[in-house]
Design a protein around this motif. Structure first.
Motif, PDB file in Angstrom:
ATOM      1  N   ASN A  22       0.845  -1.186   0.000  1.00 30.99           N
ATOM      2  CA  ASN A  22       0.000   0.000   0.000  1.00 30.99           C
ATOM      3  C   ASN A  22       0.882   1.239   0.000  1.00 30.99           C
ATOM      4  O   ASN A  22       2.112   1.133   0.047  1.00 30.99           O
ATOM      5  CB  ASN A  22      -0.956   0.002   1.210  1.00 30.99           C
ATOM      6  CG  ASN A  22      -0.234  -0.053   2.536  1.00 30.99           C
ATOM      7  OD1 ASN A  22       0.585   0.816   2.854  1.00 30.99           O
ATOM      8  ND2 ASN A  22      -0.501  -1.092   3.326  1.00 30.99           N
ATOM      9  N   ASP A  41      -2.727   4.402  -4.119  1.00 31.28           N
ATOM     10  CA  ASP A  41      -3.176   3.096  -3.664  1.00 31.28           C
ATOM     11  C   ASP A  41      -3.961   2.423  -4.782  1.00 31.28           C
ATOM     12  O   ASP A  41      -4.626   3.103  -5.581  1.00 31.28           O
ATOM     13  CB  ASP A  41      -4.061   3.215  -2.420  1.00 31.28           C
ATOM     14  CG  ASP A  41      -3.318   2.818  -1.154  1.00 31.28           C
ATOM     15  OD1 ASP A  41      -2.321   2.070  -1.254  1.00 31.28           O
ATOM     16  OD2 ASP A  41      -3.744   3.229  -0.064  1.00 31.28           O
ATOM     17  N   ARG A  45      -8.828  -0.884  -1.825  1.00 32.03           N
ATOM     18  CA  ARG A  45      -7.791  -1.437  -0.949  1.00 32.03           C
ATOM     19  C   ARG A  45      -8.323  -1.819   0.418  1.00 32.03           C
ATOM     20  O   ARG A  45      -7.827  -2.755   1.041  1.00 32.03           O
ATOM     21  CB  ARG A  45      -6.670  -0.397  -0.779  1.00 32.03           C
ATOM     22  CG  ARG A  45      -5.304  -1.030  -0.644  1.00 32.03           C
ATOM     23  CD  ARG A  45      -4.910  -1.620  -1.929  1.00 32.03           C
ATOM     24  NE  ARG A  45      -3.711  -2.453  -1.853  1.00 32.03           N
ATOM     25  CZ  ARG A  45      -3.515  -3.439  -2.696  1.00 32.03           C
ATOM     26  NH1 ARG A  45      -4.422  -3.730  -3.580  1.00 32.03           N
ATOM     27  NH2 ARG A  45      -2.413  -4.141  -2.649  1.00 32.03           N
TER      28      ARG A  45
END
Length: 242
Positions: A22, A41, A45
């Protein structure tokens, strides 16, 4: 930073992480970094894997572009790592009017028409394809530790394992239809990388055709094992080439 005679215009750096990671992976690299930075990102996520398992590579690219489009910095340099090199190449093509440079940090760089799987050595390519389709894209903890984390501290390795988020299979298998961008390019080789060996990195360099090549004495995650070394390399590239 700008060439003499050109209008002064701020350059920002867009950081694109690799598979399972990330945006926090870049935080130490950006410490005292003099350039505006955007940490990307991948899509969905924070949602369960089931919600993103069917995403296509194009969905990843679209999500990255949306984040860049809302950023108020026009001239950008893309810095991609590992799997992130795949969507980064497509973003570079789509945003060619804004792109000032391209950096691949131990990144996967397929030829036009290829995919992430296509850059792997043949036996590993077949094995990984079978494993992903049967077991998904989250490797066992032992594989994450030995491949991604071989030169990290125990605390760093545990954090990588704990936060690892499996990607959609298609981000590994969808082909790209672009070539490396016609801007200054840098490939950062990682001499202790157990995930992408030296021969594979040399193949990526051949595919990217960068004007600049630097080497870090690190494993696959130099942004954790040697953030200052990576930051210094980026600073030099941005100062001398952009």
């Amino acid at each position: 930073m700008n060439k003499m005679g050109q209008e002064q215009e701020q350059v920002g750096v867009v950081f694109i992480h690799g598979a399972g990671l990330n945006q926090d992976i870049w935080s130490e690299v950006a410490t005292d970094f003099e350039y505006p930075s955007l940490f990307i990102d991948f899509p969905q996520r924070d949602e369960p894997y089931a919600s993103r398992k069917a995403l296509a590579l194009a969905d990843y690219v679209r999500h990255i572009r949306q984040q860049i489009d809302t950023w108020n910095v026009r001239r950008i340099v893309l810095v991609s790592h590992s799997l992130g090199g795949i969507p980064a190449l497509m973003v570079a093509d789509a945003l060619s009017d804004r792109l000032s440079g391209f950096v691949a940090v131990g990144a996967a760089i397929p030829r036009k028409g290829g995919s992430f799987l296509s850059v792997l050595p043949f036996p590993k390519r077949i094995l990984m394809s079978i494993i992903m389709r049967k077991l998904g894209t989250r490797p066992p903890e032992s594989v994450i530790r030995s491949g991604l984390c071989n030169d990290l501290t125990e605390a760093q390795a545990s954090q990588v394992v704990q936060s690892f988020a499996p990607e959609s299979i298609r981000v590994y298998t969808d082909p790209i239809d672009v070539t490396p961008p016609p801007v200054p390019k840098l490939y950062v080789q990682l001499s202790k990388d157990k995930e992408f060996g030296s021969s594979m990195q040399k193949k990526m360099i051949t595919n990217l055709k960068p004007e600049h090549i630097r080497t870090l004495d690190s494993g696959h995650l130099p942004m954790l094992s040697d953030p200052k070394g990576l930051r210094d390399i980026l600073d030099q590239f941005l100062t001398e080439a952009i």
